[in-house]
Design an enzyme around this catalytic site. Structure first.
Site, PDB file in Angstrom:
ATOM      1  CB  ILE A  91       4.598 -54.000  -6.984  1.00  0.00           C
ATOM      2  CG1 ILE A  91       6.015 -53.309  -6.817  1.00  0.00           C
ATOM      3  CG2 ILE A  91       3.533 -53.072  -6.377  1.00  0.00           C
ATOM      4  CD1 ILE A  91       6.085 -52.048  -7.673  1.00  0.00           C
TER       5      ILE A  91
ATOM      6  CE  LYS B 117       2.955 -48.131 -14.922  1.00  0.00           C
ATOM      7  NZ  LYS B 117       2.383 -49.320 -14.173  1.00  0.00           N
TER       8      LYS B 117
ATOM      9  CB  ILE C  73       9.854 -51.754  -5.513  1.00  0.00           C
ATOM     10  CG1 ILE C  73       8.990 -50.594  -5.517  1.00  0.00           C
ATOM     11  CG2 ILE C  73       9.283 -52.893  -4.448  1.00  0.00           C
ATOM     12  CD1 ILE C  73       8.782 -49.665  -4.198  1.00  0.00           C
TER      13      ILE C  73
ATOM     14  CB  SER D  48       0.252 -44.324 -11.110  1.00  0.00           C
ATOM     15  OG  SER D  48       1.022 -43.277 -11.981  1.00  0.00           O
TER      16      SER D  48
ATOM     17  CG  ASP E 121      -3.087 -60.823 -22.268  1.00  0.00           C
ATOM     18  OD1 ASP E 121      -3.063 -59.817 -21.881  1.00  0.00           O
ATOM     19  OD2 ASP E 121      -2.178 -61.435 -22.997  1.00  0.00           O
TER      20      ASP E 121
END
Ligand code: COA
Length: 273
Positions: free
Chosen positions: A26, A166, A195, A148, A71
Site C-alpha cells: 500500500i 490501529k 488490498i 488505519s 526502524d
C-alpha cells in the site's frame, strides 16, 4: 486509469512526500501516485534493498527519490531519516505513516512480546514519525496521513494486537489534528479494506477467509494499491484543506457487512491447523 490523466501532472511539483513502509504494498502504491504527480519522494523502512528496488520504479515515473533505512520503533533513527530527507528535498509537505507489522494469532496464543511488537511498530512508530516530523510540517503547514484499518472499530478474529494498534492510531490522529491544527497541520487516517497483491492480504486473508472478504464487499473486488494512493493524494491536495481528524474508509463497502463471515472462516481455518 492513470492518476496523471485525471489530475495535473505537476500538482505536487516541488513538494516532498515522506513515506514509511514505502518499499512495498500500500505504501509503495501511495508513493507511486505522489511520484506521478511530480512530488519528490523519500521512502523509509528497515529494508534498504527493498527500498532501492522500489526507488527504480518511482524514478521511472520521473520522481526524485531518496531511500533511508530506519526502524520506526527507534525515534532517533526516525529523526535521522527525516533530517536526511530535509537535507535533500527541504521540509516534508506530506508525511505518511504506513509502516506496520501484523500476523494472524488468536489472543490466547499471543505472547506479551508479540502484542508489544505490533503496538510498537504501528502505534509507537506512528507517534515517532509524527513527533519527529513536527518541525518540518510546521514549516510547510503540511499534511499527516496515517494508515488505519476497519479492525480499529470492528473486532476481527485473531487480530487483537493489530486492532488495538490501529484504534490507537486513529486516537493519535484525532488528538494531533486537534493540537496541531493551529500550525496549519492536518492529520487524517485512511482505513484500507483488503488490498490485492500485498503482503497484508496474503498474510491475513487466506483461502476461505479471502472468499468471505469478497462475499462481504459490496463492490465485489479486492482494492488496489492505487485505490489507497488516490485517497492519499486527495487528502494531501489543495482541495482537502478543511479536512482534518477524519478516517477515510477505502474498502469497497466491506465494513457495511462487517467481519462476521470472515471471523467464522478464520476460526474454522485455525481449528483445522
Ligand atoms: N504468531 C504469533 N506470534 C508471533 C508471530 C506469529 N505469526 N510472529 C511473530 N510473533 C511474535 C514472536 O514470537 C515474538 O514474541 P516472543 O518473543 O514472545 O516469541 C514477537 O512477535 C516478536 O517477533 P519478532 O520476529 O522478533 O519481531 P520482528 O520485529 O522481527 O518482526 C513482525 C515484526 C512480527 C510484525 C514481522 O511479522 C514483520 O516484520 N512484519 C513486517 C511486515 C508485515 O507484517 N506486513 C504486513 C502488514 S499488514
Amino acid at each position: 486509469m492513470k492518476i496523471a490523466d485525471v489530475l495535473a501532472r505537476d500538482l505536487f511539483r516541488g513538494k516532498t512526500a515522506f513515506i514509511t513502509g514505502g518499499g512495498s504494498g500500500i505504501n509503495l502504491g501511495i508513493a507511486r501516485n505522489f511520484a506521478a504527480l511530480g512530488a519528490n519522494i523519500t521512502i523509509c523502512s528497515r529494508d534498504l534493498g527493498k527500498l532501492d528496488r522500489a526507488a527504480v520504479e518511482l524514478r521511472a515515473l520521473g520522481a526524485q527519490v531518496l531511500t533511508v533505512s530506519a526502524d520506526v520503533r527507534d525515534a532517533k533513527a526516525v529523526a535521522a531519516a527525516l533530517e536526511t530527507s530535509q537535507a535533500q528535498f527541504g521540509p516534508a509537505d506530506v508525511v505518511i505513516s504506513g509502516a506496520a507489522g501484523n500476523f494472524i494469532c488468536e489472543a490466547e496464543k499471543l505472547s506479551p512480546n508479540g502484542f508489544k511488537t505490533v503496538i510498537d511498530i504501528d502505534l509507537l512508530g506512528s507517534f515517532n514519525v509524527s513527533r519527529c516530523a513536527l518541525d518540518q510540517l510546521k514549516a510547510t503547514r503540511g499534511s499527516l496521513i496515517f494508515i488505519s484499518a476497519g479492525l480499529a472499530w470492528l473486532p476481527y478474529s485473531h487480530q487483537t494486537h493489530a486492532a488495538a494498534a490501529k484504534a490507537g492510531i486513529d486516537a493519535l490522529m484525532k488528538n494531533l489534528a486537534l493540537e496541531w491544527g493551529r500550525y496549519g497541520i492536518r492529520a487524517n487516517s485512511i482505513a484500507p479494506g483488503y488490498i490485492g497483491e500485498t503482503e497484508g492480504t496474503d498474510r491475513l486473508a487466506q483461502g476461505p477467509v479471502l472468499d468471505a472478504v469478497l462475499q462481504t464487499t459490496p463492490l465485489a473486488r479486492l482494492g488496489t494499491t492505487d485505490d489507497i494512493g488516490h485517497a492519499a493524494v486527495f487528502l494531501a491536495s489543495p482541495i482537502a484543506t478543511f479536512i482534518t481528524g477524519s478516517v477515510v474508509v477505502v474498502d469497497g463497502g466491506h465494513y457495511l457487512e462487517g467481519p462476521a463471515l470472515l471471523n467464522a472462516a478464520q476460526r474454522k481455518l485455525s481449528a483445522q491447523a
